[in-house]
Design an enzyme around this catalytic site. Structure first.
Site, mmCIF file in Angstrom:
data_model
loop_
_atom_site.group_PDB
_atom_site.id
_atom_site.type_symbol
_atom_site.label_atom_id
_atom_site.label_comp_id
_atom_site.label_asym_id
_atom_site.label_seq_id
_atom_site.Cartn_x
_atom_site.Cartn_y
_atom_site.Cartn_z
ATOM 1 N N CYS A 1 47.518 30.637 39.232
ATOM 2 C CA CYS A 1 46.397 30.601 40.169
ATOM 3 C C CYS A 1 45.238 30.004 39.381
ATOM 4 O O CYS A 1 45.477 29.264 38.422
ATOM 5 C CB CYS A 1 46.083 31.983 40.741
ATOM 6 S SG CYS A 1 45.630 33.224 39.516
ATOM 7 N N LYS A 2 44.038 30.294 39.736
ATOM 8 C CA LYS A 2 42.896 29.688 39.043
ATOM 9 C C LYS A 2 42.891 30.048 37.566
ATOM 10 O O LYS A 2 42.674 29.196 36.705
ATOM 11 C CB LYS A 2 41.595 30.135 39.719
ATOM 12 C CG LYS A 2 40.337 29.524 39.121
ATOM 13 C CD LYS A 2 39.125 29.987 39.923
ATOM 14 C CE LYS A 2 37.841 29.382 39.365
ATOM 15 N NZ LYS A 2 36.656 29.801 40.158
#
Length: 897
Positions: free
Chosen positions: A815-816
Site C-alpha cells: 500500500c502507500k
C-alpha cells in the site's frame, strides 16, 4: 514480568505467552512472577492491577501434563482474585512426543482461550540459518496456538525480518547508473566534430547528464554513511537521500505445525502418517515503489511518459531533430550493447583459432571456428537494421561541410537537416526503401555456407590476405570512416557491413583448405610416423605453418569487426543524442524518476527471489520450474485511484513492468562469509542481471542448467484494488479505468505464464494444497472478476494471491507505506490459509484475525515505523473499508504515518 489482558472482555480468561531468551537461561530454581493487568489503552499505558502469582520452573516441570493452576493474589497477598493456568509449550521444533499434548481434548472453559502469543518468540533455527542470516536480519517472532475444527491444536509462528537488500541493491544500481551515464558522455564526445547547431545540443545534453551524475554521486555518498537499520521507515518516505530505497521492506513467514491424519496429502504431494507436519507461507511487504520525494502533482510515470512522448514530436521539429520512437531508441541501445559485448568475444575466439592453428589441432580449429562463426553471425544480425544506415546518413549531415545532392556548394552554418532530407526509419520504410542486404548472405542461414567466397583468390593455391572491395578500391582503413566535405555514399555502410561476412568466409575457406591438407586417414589402423606427417604437411604447405596462413585473414576479420563497431556505435549514439535533445525539457527528469521507482521495485524483487530460492533449495520440482520457465512475481496493491495515490499507482505500474528487464543467475560464492553471499547486480538500464551466490555445498545440489549459469526469468504481475475512503470517492465520482486496465493487462500476463508452465513443467512440480480447485478454474474465475464491474472487488486480490501460491510464485503486498492496509491484508491472508489449509475452526476465525492484528508481527511493524502501536486509521475511514479489513478496537487512531 507483566502479562497484559488485551482481549477487552468482561471474562478475565486469556491466553498469552512468555519466553526465556538465550541470554537469560532458566534453571529449575528460577522463580517466575506473573503480574496481570487489565490494559485499557496500551499506547497510553492506561491499566489497572489485577493480581500476581509466583512459581518456580521446577514446579512446572514436575507438574502433570506440564501445567500449573495458580491463584492470583491481590497486592497484599491475602485475597485471591482469580486463577491463571501456566502451560509449557515447546516454541522450537515440535517433537512427536508433543502430539498427545497438542491433540488432547481441552476443557470447555479453555475453548475460549484461542491464542498462545509470545511477545518476542524465539526465532527458529530453520528460519535463521547462516544462509538466510546473510540477507535477512533483525527477526521479530510471534507464536500462537490455534484450535482446529476437531478440537485439536496447531502451532503457528509468525516471523518478520528486515532485508539487507533494501540498501545494497539501490547502492549498486546507483553505481551502475553513474557508470552508464559517464559512458554515454564519452560516446557523445567520440562523435567527433559536429556543426554548431548539433555541437551546442551535445554540450547541453552532456551538461544535463553531468547534473544527473553529480546528484547520483551525492546520493550514493549519503547512503554509504548509513549504518543503522536495514529498512526505510514510512516516516522517511519523502527524504531526498533515501528516495531510491524501498519503503518499509520486510519479509514475513508464517510457519504452521499441526498433526495430519493418516493418508492426508501434504502440500508437496507426499502422504502424511499421523505425524506433525510443517507448512511455510511467505509474503514480502513493501511500500508502493514510487517517487514519493518528487511528488505526484503532475501524475505518475505512466501518465508523464505518455504525455512526454507526445511532446517529443513537437520538440523534434523545434530542435531540427529526427523523431525516434521508444522502439527505435530501445533498438539503438540494444545495438550498442550487442556490438560492445560481441566484439571482445569475436576477438577472443579469433585468437583461440590462431592458437589451435599453431598447435596443428584440426579438432581445435573446427571447434573454435564453429563458435567464431556463430558469434560473428550474431554480430552481423544485430546490425541488420535500417536504423543504423539512416542514422549514419543523419550523422554525416550533422557534420561541418555537409553537401546535399541538390546543393552545389557548402552551406556554412548549416543548422541540421529536415525530415524531408533524411527521413526517419519509419518514413524511409514508407518510401519503399528496403533494408540493406548482405551480398551473398541470406537471412536465417549460416554465413559459412551462404556467402560465396568471392574475395578468396585461389591463384597458385594461395589466398589474398585481405578481401578486395567490390568497387576495386583498396580495403577500408580506420581513418576512412564517414567522409566529410563530399557527398556521402549511401552504399558505404552496406559495403563495410558486408566485409565482416566476407572476411569470415575467407577464414572458413582457409580452414577447409587446411583440413584438405590433413594427411591423417581415418581408415588406417596404424598412425602415420611423425616424420612422414611432417613431409606431407611441408609438401602441401610451403610456408610450413597453419598459423601464418590464417593470421592475415583473422587479423582482417578483427579489423572489419572493429570498423563496423566504430561506425555503428557512432550512429546509435547519434540516435540517442537526438532523443536526448528532443527530451531536454523533461526527458532526463523522467529518467531520474524511473530510476528511483525501478530501484525500489528491484530491491523488493531481489528480496523475494532470494527468500523463495532459499525456501525451495530442496524442492526438485520448484528448481525444475525455475530453470525451465521461471517464476511469477505477483504484486498485490491496495492503492486507491484517487488524489495522489493514483500517481503512486502510475509510478508503480511502470516500475513493476520494468522488472521484466531483470534476470537472475545463481553463482557459487567464493566463501561462506556473509559478505560473499550478498546478491550482485550487473548490466545496464535496459537489462540487469542479479547474481545470487550460494555456498559451495548448496550450489552443488542445484540442477545442471542452473549451475551452468542459465538466466532465470521472473514474470512480474500487478493487481490493484483500492479499499479506503478515497477509493469510495473514485468508484462513485472519479475514474477507475487505470485500475481496470492494470488488472486486465496483468491477468493476460498471468494466464500466458500459466499456459507456458503447463506446456513445459509437469503438474507434479507444483505444490499440493488442501483446496483442490483446479488452477485453470481459478484463472477463469479471476478473469471473470477482472471484467466484472464491482466496487472494491477484493476477490481479485484473493484469487491472484491463491494462484500465485499454487504456481510456486513470489507474493508481494503493498500500500502507500506497507504499514496499515498491508497489515490488514497480510493477516487476513494468513488466517484464510489457516482456515482453508489447516482446518482453523471457522467460529474462531475473526478472533484469530483480531489477535494477529492486535499482538502479531504487523503491529510490531507499525511500532518500528512510527514508534506507536496504532494503525493510522480513524473510525470514519474504516467505515469505507470492507469489514474483513478493519482492525480490532483499540488498535487504531490518528497518528503520523
Amino acid at each position: 514480568m507483566e502479562l497484559p489482558n488485551m482481549l477487552g472482555s468482561r471474562d478475565p480468561l486469556f491466553l498469552t505467552g512468555v519466553t526465556f531468551p538465550p541470554e537469560y537461561p532458566a534453571s529449575p530454581e528460577t522463580l517466575v512472577k506473573l503480574t496481570v493487568y487489565d490494559v485499557r489503552d496500551k499506547a497510553r499505558d492506561n491499566s489497572s492491577f489485577l493480581g500476581s502469582a509466583t512459581f518456580s520452573v521446577s514446579d512446572l516441570l514436575r507438574s502433570k501434563d506440564d501445567q500449573l493452576t495458580l491463584n492470583l493474589r491481590s497486592s497484599d497477598g491475602v485475597l485471591a482474585v482469580g486463577t491463571v493456568l501456566v502451560s509449557r509449550v515447546n516454541m522450537g521444533e515440535m517433537e512427536e512426543g508433543d502430539m498427545d499434548h497438542i491433540t488432547a481434548d481441552v476443557q470447555q472453559a479453555q475453548k475460549c482461550t484461542l491464542v498462545c502469543e509470545s511477545s518476542q518468540g524465539t526465532p527458529n533455527d530453520k528460519d535463521n540459518s547462516p544462509l538466510t542470516g546473510a540477507v535477512f536480519k533483525n527477526p521479530v517472532c510471534k507464536v500462537y496456538k490455534f484450535q482446529t475444527v476437531d478440537s485439536k491444536w496447531m502451532l503457528v509462528r509468525e516471523q518478520m525480518e528486515e532485508c539487507t537488500l533494501s540498501f545494497s541493491i539501490p547502492r549498486q544500481l546507483l553505481h551502475l547508473y553513474i557508470q552508464e551515464d559517464m559512458r554515454r558522455i564519452q560516446e557523445l564526445r567520440d562523435l567527433g566534430e559536429l556543426s554548431p547547431h548539433w555541437d551546442n545540443l551535445r554540450k547541453e545534453v552532456i551538461g544535463r547528464y553531468g547534473q544527473v551524475i553529480a546528484a547520483y554521486q551525492e546520493t550514493l555518498a549519503e547512503l554509504n554513511k548509513i549504518t543503522g537499520p536495514s529498512f526505510k521507515p514510512s516516516c522517511s518516505k519523502a527524504q531526498r537521500y533515501l528516495e531510491f530505497i524501498p519503503i518499509n521492506l520486510h519479509t514475513q513467514r508464517m510457519r504452521v505445525t499441526c498433526p495430519r491424519q493418516t493418508g492426508e496429502r501434504t502440500r508437496h504431494g507426499s502422504e502424511a502418517s499421523g505425524v506433525l507436519t510443517d507448512a511455510f507461507y511467505d509474503v514480502i511487504t513493501v511500500g508502493a515503489p514510487a517517487a514519493h520525494f518528487q511528488g505526484f502533482k503532475g501524475g505518475g510515470l505512466q501518465r508523464l511518459l505518455s504525455r512526454h512522448e507526445a511532446e517529443k514530436k513537437s520538440f523534434s521539429t523545434a530542435y531540427q531533430c529526427i523523431y525516434y520512437s521508444p522502439e527505435h531508441t530501445a533498438k539503438a541501445q540494444e545495438v550498442l550493447h550487442s556490438v560492445g559485448h560481441l566484439q571482445p568475444l569475436i576477438s577472443g575466439l579469433a585468437d583461440q583459432l590462431l592458437q589451435a592453428a599453431q598447435q596443428h589441432s584440426m579438432a581445435g580449429l573446427r571447434e573454435a571456428l564453429k563458435t567464431l562463426a556463430g558469434k560473428t553471425e550474431q554480430f552481423v544480425h544485430a546490425l541488420k537494421d535500417e536504423l543504423v544506415k539512416s542514422a549514419l546518413l543523419a550523422l554525416h549531415a550533422a557534420q561541418p561541410g555537409y553537401v546535399t545532392k541538390n546543393q552545389n556548394q557548402t552551406l556554412p552554418g548549416h543548422q541540421g537537416h529536415s525530415h524531408q532530407d533524411h527521413p526517419s526509419p519509419s518514413q524511409r520504410g514508407q518510401q519503399g526503401q528496403s533494408p540493406p542486404q548482405n551480398p551473398g548472405h541470406s537471412p536465417g542461414q549460416p554465413l559459412a555456407t551462404d556467402s560465396p567466397v568471392v574475395v578468396c583468390n585461389n591463384v597458385d593455391g594461395g589466398f589474398q590476405t585481405a578481401p578486395i572491395r567490390e568497387d576495386g578500391q583498396a580495403p577500408l582503413k580506420r581513418q576512412d570512416s564517414i567522409p566529410c566535405h563530399k557527398e556521402y555514399d549511401e552504399e558505404e555502410w552496406d559495403r563495410v557491413w558486408a566485409d565482416v561476412a566476407k572476411s569470415l568466409n575467407c577464414v572458413i575457406a582457409m580452414v577447409d583448405k587446411l583440413q584438405e591438407q590433413e594427411p591423417i586417414n581415418n581408415n588406417q589402423e596404424q598412425p602415420i610416423p611423425k616424420q612422414v606427417l611432417a613431409d606431407v604437411i611441408t609438401s602441401h604447405n610451403p610456408e610450413g605453418d597453419w598459423r601464418e596462413q590464417l593470421c592475415p585473414l583473422v587479423v582482417r576479420l578483427k579489423e572489419c569487426v572493429a570498423e563496423v563497431v566504430v561506425r555503428a556505435r557512432r550512429a546509435m549514439t547519434f540516435v540517442l543524442l537526438q532523443e536526448a535533445a528532443c527530451s531536454i525539457p523533461q526527458g532526463l527528469f523522467l529518467k531520474q524518476r524511473r530510476d528511483v521507482v525501478f530501484s525500489q521495485a528491484l530491491a523488493a524483487l531481489a528480496c523475494g527471489f532470494v527468500m523463495r530460492l532459499y525456501a525451495g533449495m530442496e524442492d526438485k520440482g520448484f528448481l525444475r520450474q525455475l530453470h525451465l520457465v521461471g517464476l511469477v512475481a505477483q504484486f498485490e496493491s491496495l492503492l486507491s485511484t484517487y488524489s495522489e495515490e493514483i500517481g503512486m499507482l502510475e509510478d508503480m505500474e511502470v516500475g513493476i513492468s520494468d522488472l521484466h528487464r531483470v534476470a537472475f543467475k545463481i553463482t557459487q560464492a567464493k566463501t561462506d562469509d556473509p559478505c560473499d553471499l550478498q546478491p550482485v547486480v550487473i548490466g545496464r538500464r535496459d537489462h540487469y542481471t542479479v547474481e545470487v551466490p550460494l555456498p559451495r555445498l548448496a550450489f552443488q545440489t542445484l540442477p545442471h542448467e542452473i549451475k551452468e549459469g542459465k538466466a532465470l526469468q521472473v514474470y512480474p504481475v500487478l493487481f490493484n484494488v483500492g479499499i479506503n475512503e478515497q477509493q469510495t470517492i473514485a468508484d462513485r465520482f472519479g475514474d477507475i479505468s487505470l485500475q481496470e486496465r492494470i488488472n486486465q493487462r496483468n491477468f493476460e500476463i498471468l494466464d500466458s505464464y500459466y499456459k507456458s508452465l503447463s506446456d513445459k513443467v509437469p503438474s507434479e512440480c507444483l505444490p499440493c494444497f488442501q483446496t483442490q480447485t483446479d488452477l485453470k478454474d481459478l484463472l477463469g474465475t479471476l478473469g471473470q472478476n477482472v471484467v466484472t464491474k464491482k466496487r472494491k472487488n477484493v476477490e481479485i486480490l484473493w484469487l491472484a494471491g491463491t494462484i500465485c501460491r499454487r504456481l510456486n510464485g513470489i507474493r508481494f503486498t503493498s500500500c502507500k507505506s506497507a504499514k496499515d492496509r498491508t497489515s490488514m491484508s497480510v493477516t487476513l491472508e494468513q488466517c484464510a490459509l489457516l482456515r482453508d489449509e489447516h482446518q482453523l475452526n471457522k467460529d474462531y476465525f475473526i478472533r484469530a484475525l483480531d489477535c494477529m492484528r492486535r499482538e502479531g508481527c504487523r503491529i510490531e511493524n507499525v511500532q518500528k515505523n512510527i514508534k506507536c502501536r496504532k494503525y493510522a486509521f480513524n473510525m470514519l475511514q474504516l467505515m469505507a473499508f470492507p469489514k474483513i479489513y478493519r482492525p480490532p478496537e483499540g488498535t487504531y487512531g490518528k497518528v503520523d504515518s
